[in-house]
Design an enzyme around this catalytic site. Structure first.
Site, PDB file in Angstrom:
ATOM      1  CE  LYS A  72      -3.784  -2.225  -0.371  1.00 38.29           C
ATOM      2  NZ  LYS A  72      -4.443  -2.856   0.410  1.00 38.29           N
TER       3      LYS A  72
HETATM    4  C1  LIG Z   1      -5.818  -3.834   0.786  1.00 33.59           C
HETATM    5  C2  LIG Z   1      -7.254  -3.669   0.952  1.00 33.59           C
HETATM    6  C3  LIG Z   1      -7.838  -3.962   2.069  1.00 33.59           C
HETATM    7  C4  LIG Z   1      -7.552  -4.622   3.241  1.00 33.59           C
HETATM    8  O1  LIG Z   1      -6.168  -4.374   3.666  1.00 33.59           O
HETATM    9  P1  LIG Z   1      -5.634  -5.160   4.785  1.00 33.59           P
HETATM   10  O2  LIG Z   1      -4.685  -4.106   5.354  1.00 33.59           O
HETATM   11  O3  LIG Z   1      -4.558  -5.999   4.127  1.00 33.59           O
HETATM   12  O4  LIG Z   1      -6.311  -5.751   5.582  1.00 33.59           O
HETATM   13  C5  LIG Z   1      -9.192  -3.429   2.221  1.00 33.59           C
HETATM   14  N1  LIG Z   1      -9.751  -3.048   1.177  1.00 33.59           N
HETATM   15  C6  LIG Z   1      -8.971  -2.450  -0.150  1.00 33.59           C
HETATM   16  C7  LIG Z   1      -9.848  -1.806  -1.207  1.00 33.59           C
HETATM   17  C8  LIG Z   1      -7.810  -2.920  -0.099  1.00 33.59           C
HETATM   18  O5  LIG Z   1      -6.872  -2.828  -1.362  1.00 33.59           O
END
Ligand SMILES: *Cc1c(COP(=O)(O)O)cnc(C)c1O
Length: 383
Positions: free
Chosen positions: A186
């Site tokens: 991210k």
């Molecule tokens: C990555 C992601 C999540 C989940 O994030 P985590 O930290 O891995 O639980 C939820 N929604 C979207 C749109 C994502 O891209």
């Protein structure tokens, strides 16, 4: 052009992150403690407006805690865009409620009142806008819809730090609570981690309690507050979602770099826009006027003029060493969510799913790497 390998993503971990984690490991305190408290304060400060930030193990956990704190449960419906990661819908099932899937706006790839309003029933309790790729949904319009209909808004901002809507950061621009992700790929990372941000003290207090077994105080408070000591009460059957100090040490350093990371991604996105403009692809939607895009993803859509399937395109890219991805196969196409979608149609998400490709875009991507990606895209599409 000489073949090279370009990854889809490479985390930007520097000496500062490594030193901070080592310092934490040597400090004698590994789990939720001073670094988590500092990270929460710094993140809340970055969002501004006096919000609270609750650090947890993932954005999935943050979304779950958000719905739980809003009191959503069995018999309730929650509106979720079909173009998202499965976590957005999964948490609705965690609390026993029913996800109601809606199509996307084909221009913005997000959702607004045009998609959400027709899906509302007397059982709807909340809506979960996803700021797809880092582009803000129209939170002004969604807040107005929610106020008119008495709904809560839980924002999925897993792609959207830092981003803004009409001059206000995502996290305080209309949602009752907002979840951010610090997953490895991210816009900033703690390895695994997430943050729930809210200006509602009731949501913040409930989420803080429920992230650690429903205990009324966290372990660091118990040992370090003058009135502390060993005593505590358990007020609810909670969860085990608290962030470690090791993760927060990493997050504190990444947070300081977040603005520079964004500048880097935004620069790369502009370069892609210029370099791909004349090719048979639809470029990703830019931000609405007054909004700030996080540029987590750079998604193109092959047009009919490409005369090539998306799968063939991705295979050709892979064969030349460029790792692309696809975000996402829409949830209504997934086995587990199909029973929730009977009789519903999602033509825009289906179209996106047939044409969409995410190109490599990450902080620290070199000019040579990007130039190679552009050359390969051009070659594959015009050969
Ligand atoms: C990555 C992601 C999540 C989940 O994030 P985590 O930290 O891995 O639980 C939820 N929604 C979207 C749109 C994502 O891209």
């Amino acid at each position: 052009m000489r073949r090279r390998d370009v990854p889809f993503f490479r985390p930007a971990i520097g000496d500062g992150e490594i030193a901070a984690v080592v310092e934490c490991l040597r400090s004698g305190w590994l789990t939720t403690g001073p670094r988590v408290h500092a990270f929460e304060a710094a993140f809340a400060g970055a969002i501004g407006g006096g919000v609270s930030a609750v650090a947890v193990t993932s954005a999935t956990a943050a979304l779950h805690l958000g719905l739980e704190a809003m009191g959503i449960g069995p018999g309730d419906e929650v509106v979720v865009p079909t173009l998202t990661f499965t976590a957005t819908a999964e948490v609705v099932r965690y609390v026993g409620a029913r996800p109601v899937f809606v199509d996307i706006d084909p221009e913005t790839l997000g959702v607004g009142p045009a998609q959400i309003a027709p899906a509302l029933t007397e059982r709807t309790r909340a809506i979960m806008p996803v700021h797809f790729g880092g582009r803000s949904c129209d939170m002004t319009a969604l807040r107005a819809l929610a106020d008119r209909t008495g709904l809560r808004i839980l924002g999925d901002a897993a792609h959207a730090f830092p981003a803004g809507h009409r001059g206000r950061p995502i996290g305080r621009c209309g949602a009752d609570a907002t979840a951010f992700s610090f997953y490895a790929n991210k816009t900033m990372t703690t390895g695994e981690g997430g943050m729930l941000v809210t200006a509602d003290p009731a949501i913040a207090t409930r989420a803080r309690t429920m992230r650690l077994h429903g205990i009324d105080r966290d372990v660091f408070d118990r040992f370090h507050r003058p009135q502390g000591g060993w005593g505590y009460d358990v007020v609810a059957p909670g969860f085990k979602y608290n962030m470690t100090d090791i993760a927060a040490a990493l997050g504190l350093v990444q947070l300081e770099r977040a603005a520079a990371f964004l500048a880097d991604r935004a620069r790369l996105a502009r370069l892609y826009d210029e370099a791909l403009r004349d090719l048979p692809v639809a470029l990703p939607p830019g931000p609405s006027p007054g909004d700030d895009h996080a540029w987590h993803l750079y998604v193109i859509r092959l047009t009919d003029d490409a005369r090539m399937s998306r799968d063939a395109f991705m295979e050709a890219m892979r064969a030349r060493g460029v790792a692309c991805s696809m975000h996402y196969r829409p949830l209504h196409q997934m086995t587990v969510w199909q029973p929730f979608c009977a009789g519903r149609h999602f033509p825009h998400a289906d179209d996106y799913a047939a044409r969409g490709v995410s190109l490599p875009l990450f902080m620290g991507m070199t000019d040579d790497e990007q130039a190679y990606v552009v050359d390969v895209v051009r070659d594959v599409l015009t050969r």
